[in-house]
Design a protein around this motif. Structure first.
Motif, mmCIF file in Angstrom:
data_model
loop_
_atom_site.group_PDB
_atom_site.id
_atom_site.type_symbol
_atom_site.label_atom_id
_atom_site.label_comp_id
_atom_site.label_asym_id
_atom_site.label_seq_id
_atom_site.Cartn_x
_atom_site.Cartn_y
_atom_site.Cartn_z
ATOM 1 N N LEU A 25 0.816 -1.216 0.000
ATOM 2 C CA LEU A 25 0.000 0.000 0.000
ATOM 3 C C LEU A 25 0.847 1.263 0.000
ATOM 4 O O LEU A 25 0.511 2.258 -0.653
ATOM 5 N N GLN A 26 1.968 1.238 0.701
ATOM 6 C CA GLN A 26 2.770 2.444 0.858
ATOM 7 C C GLN A 26 3.882 2.588 -0.171
ATOM 8 O O GLN A 26 4.261 3.717 -0.512
ATOM 9 N N ASN A 27 4.403 1.470 -0.681
ATOM 10 C CA ASN A 27 5.652 1.540 -1.428
ATOM 11 C C ASN A 27 5.639 0.907 -2.813
ATOM 12 O O ASN A 27 6.618 1.059 -3.554
ATOM 13 N N GLN A 28 4.585 0.181 -3.183
ATOM 14 C CA GLN A 28 4.643 -0.591 -4.422
ATOM 15 C C GLN A 28 3.397 -0.343 -5.265
ATOM 16 O O GLN A 28 2.461 0.343 -4.864
ATOM 17 N N PHE A 29 3.383 -0.976 -6.455
ATOM 18 C CA PHE A 29 2.183 -0.948 -7.281
ATOM 19 C C PHE A 29 1.090 -1.756 -6.587
ATOM 20 O O PHE A 29 1.336 -2.841 -6.056
ATOM 21 N N LEU A 30 -0.145 -1.249 -6.626
ATOM 22 C CA LEU A 30 -1.252 -1.967 -5.998
ATOM 23 C C LEU A 30 -1.721 -3.142 -6.841
ATOM 24 O O LEU A 30 -2.286 -4.105 -6.323
ATOM 25 N N SER A 61 -4.791 -8.753 -7.357
ATOM 26 C CA SER A 61 -4.076 -7.515 -7.048
ATOM 27 C C SER A 61 -2.829 -7.820 -6.218
ATOM 28 O O SER A 61 -2.734 -8.875 -5.574
ATOM 29 N N ASP A 62 -1.905 -6.875 -6.218
ATOM 30 C CA ASP A 62 -0.689 -7.065 -5.426
ATOM 31 C C ASP A 62 -0.973 -6.988 -3.926
ATOM 32 O O ASP A 62 -0.219 -7.546 -3.119
ATOM 33 N N ILE A 63 -2.045 -6.319 -3.536
ATOM 34 C CA ILE A 63 -2.439 -6.300 -2.122
ATOM 35 C C ILE A 63 -2.783 -7.719 -1.679
ATOM 36 O O ILE A 63 -2.307 -8.202 -0.639
ATOM 37 N N GLY A 77 2.083 -5.294 -10.283
ATOM 38 C CA GLY A 77 3.449 -5.035 -9.866
ATOM 39 C C GLY A 77 4.249 -6.323 -9.753
ATOM 40 O O GLY A 77 4.002 -7.298 -10.476
ATOM 41 N N SER A 78 5.186 -6.344 -8.804
ATOM 42 C CA SER A 78 6.098 -7.492 -8.686
ATOM 43 C C SER A 78 5.660 -8.510 -7.632
ATOM 44 O O SER A 78 6.225 -9.602 -7.550
ATOM 45 N N THR A 79 4.639 -8.176 -6.827
ATOM 46 C CA THR A 79 4.298 -9.047 -5.703
ATOM 47 C C THR A 79 3.576 -10.309 -6.141
ATOM 48 O O THR A 79 3.866 -11.402 -5.643
ATOM 49 N N VAL A 80 2.616 -10.181 -7.060
ATOM 50 C CA VAL A 80 1.896 -11.374 -7.528
ATOM 51 C C VAL A 80 2.844 -12.351 -8.234
ATOM 52 O O VAL A 80 2.791 -13.556 -7.962
#
Length: 378
Positions: free
Chosen positions: A21-26, A243-245, A29-32
């Motif tokens: 939420l604070q630092n990356q694409f929602l 979503s990356d969240i 991005g790279s998290t998924v």
């Protein structure tokens, strides 16, 4: 009310979501992709696609398998409706194979007989790993492979389970495995799902259908002369992205999966020992070390299920029933199915109750369930 299932979220999970939420694409991005890679490592499958729900995962798995309006898909009645609805979304017809009353999953003998006597073979068979116990995938694959049937594992209950010493999701004997990350499942991403496969071609089709039917992959484009902005819609797809969240929560939870499963197995073992003297049928102890224990089901043999269910609920025990057989739902009865078509699934439904079981359940809470059930049955 003590629920039958509950998620377990800690500060590490919260921090992972806050970081996105604070630092990356929602989203996108790279998290998924990191979550998908971690799922590959855990399941030992070559490829994983994360999506926004287990139902979406089932749908795109059918689409990737080429299911369409002229096709037939088989599954089992003893499951949530999504296991059959995914075929209907594609315009296909659905039929069912009854369960084995001992395993509560697809009957191998029933499948063998249905294949030997059917007038039309299914394009896809979706087997359901009910309550977290893997079906006998090697035996099922031996029957379906000779008829070129795509085999999909609905493992919404079974992340963390094993079959022949390999993780469920490895696709050792199947084309695809579908996972769910709903809050009561082995791990949660709040809402979410995934498909694992060892077939790169299937992964490409899964990805296409889950992302609007659009591709930016240069090697796949029909017009290769455009610039870096260019994309093509090559199929009618859907917006099923995770979503990356959600991916951040799932990735953090995956680190705790083995601990969650160990706690579930310990609680299942406690139930099995404490409830053995009662006039009820318990899950098989043979699956204690291999099941993900998503659900702990008992079957009443001498008591009225509704009376026991209501009595437990009135005392704060949030029991449930899994599942109303799909074929007796009004929608499927309008398609021609009737009560009595799949007697083993119906008999199981008539007597089954799901007891609370989740990783953060305390010893005192579990003992309260046991004491209350004994009191109600007496």
């Amino acid at each position: 009310m003590l629920p039958y299932g509950r998620h377990a979220v800690d500060q590490d999970d919260i921090d992972a979501v806050v970081d996105v939420l604070q630092n990356q694409f929602l989203t996108q991005g790279s998290t998924v992709p990191a979550f998908e890679s971690a799922l590959c490592d855990y399941t030992q499958a070559a490829h994983t696609l994360a999506v926004n729900s287990g139902t979406s995962a089932l749908h795109v798995a059918c689409l990737a398998a080429g299911v369409g309006p002229s096709d037939l898909v088989w599954t089992v009645p003893n499951s949530f409706v999504a296991s059959a609805n995914c075929a209907r979304y594609c315009g296909a017809d659905v039929d069912f194979v009854d369960i084995d009353p001992l395993t509560r999953s697809i009957s191998i003998e029933g499948l063998k007989n249905k294949l030997a006597n059917c007038s039309k073979f299914p394009k896809v068979l979706i087997v359901v790993h009910f309550a977290g116990v893997s079906c006998d995938m090697q035996a099922i694959a031996a029957l379906t492979s000779r008829h070129n049937i795509t085999l999909i594992e609905d493992a919404a209950h079974a992340l963390g389970a094993t079959y022949q010493d390999k993780p469920v999701g490895s696709c050792q004997f199947s084309d695809m495995t579908v996972l769910s990350f709903h809050p009561v499942k082995s791990i949660t991403s709040a809402e979410g799902g995934a498909i694992t496969t060892n077939d790169k071609g299937l992964l490409e089709r899964l990805t296409l259908f889950a992302k609007h039917g659009i591709t930016r992959e240069p090697s796949s484009l029909e017009d290769k002369e455009q610039g870096a902005w260019y994309y093509e819609q090559q199929a009618l797809g859907y917006n099923y992205r995770m979503s990356d969240i959600h991916g951040a929560l799932g990735l953090s939870q995956l680190n705790k999966l083995d601990a969650f499963i160990q706690r579930r197995r310990e609680k299942a073992a406690f139930y099995l020992k404490a409830l053995r003297p009662l006039p009820i049928r318990l899950p098989s102890e043979e699956t204690l070390a291999t099941s993900a224990w998503h659900l702990f089901m008992i079957e009443l043999s001498t008591h009225d299920r509704k009376a026991v269910f209501d009595a437990l609920r009135s005392r704060g025990i949030g029991v449930n029933v899994h599942y109303i057989p799909i074929h007796i739902q009004p929608y499927y009865q309008k398609l021609g199915f009737q009560k009595g078509d799949f007697p083993y699934s119906e008999a199981f439904y008539k007597h089954a109750i799901t007891l609370p079981l989740f990783p953060t359940m305390t010893a005192s809470q579990q003992q309260h369930v046991i004491d209350t059930l004994i009191d109600v049955l007496q």
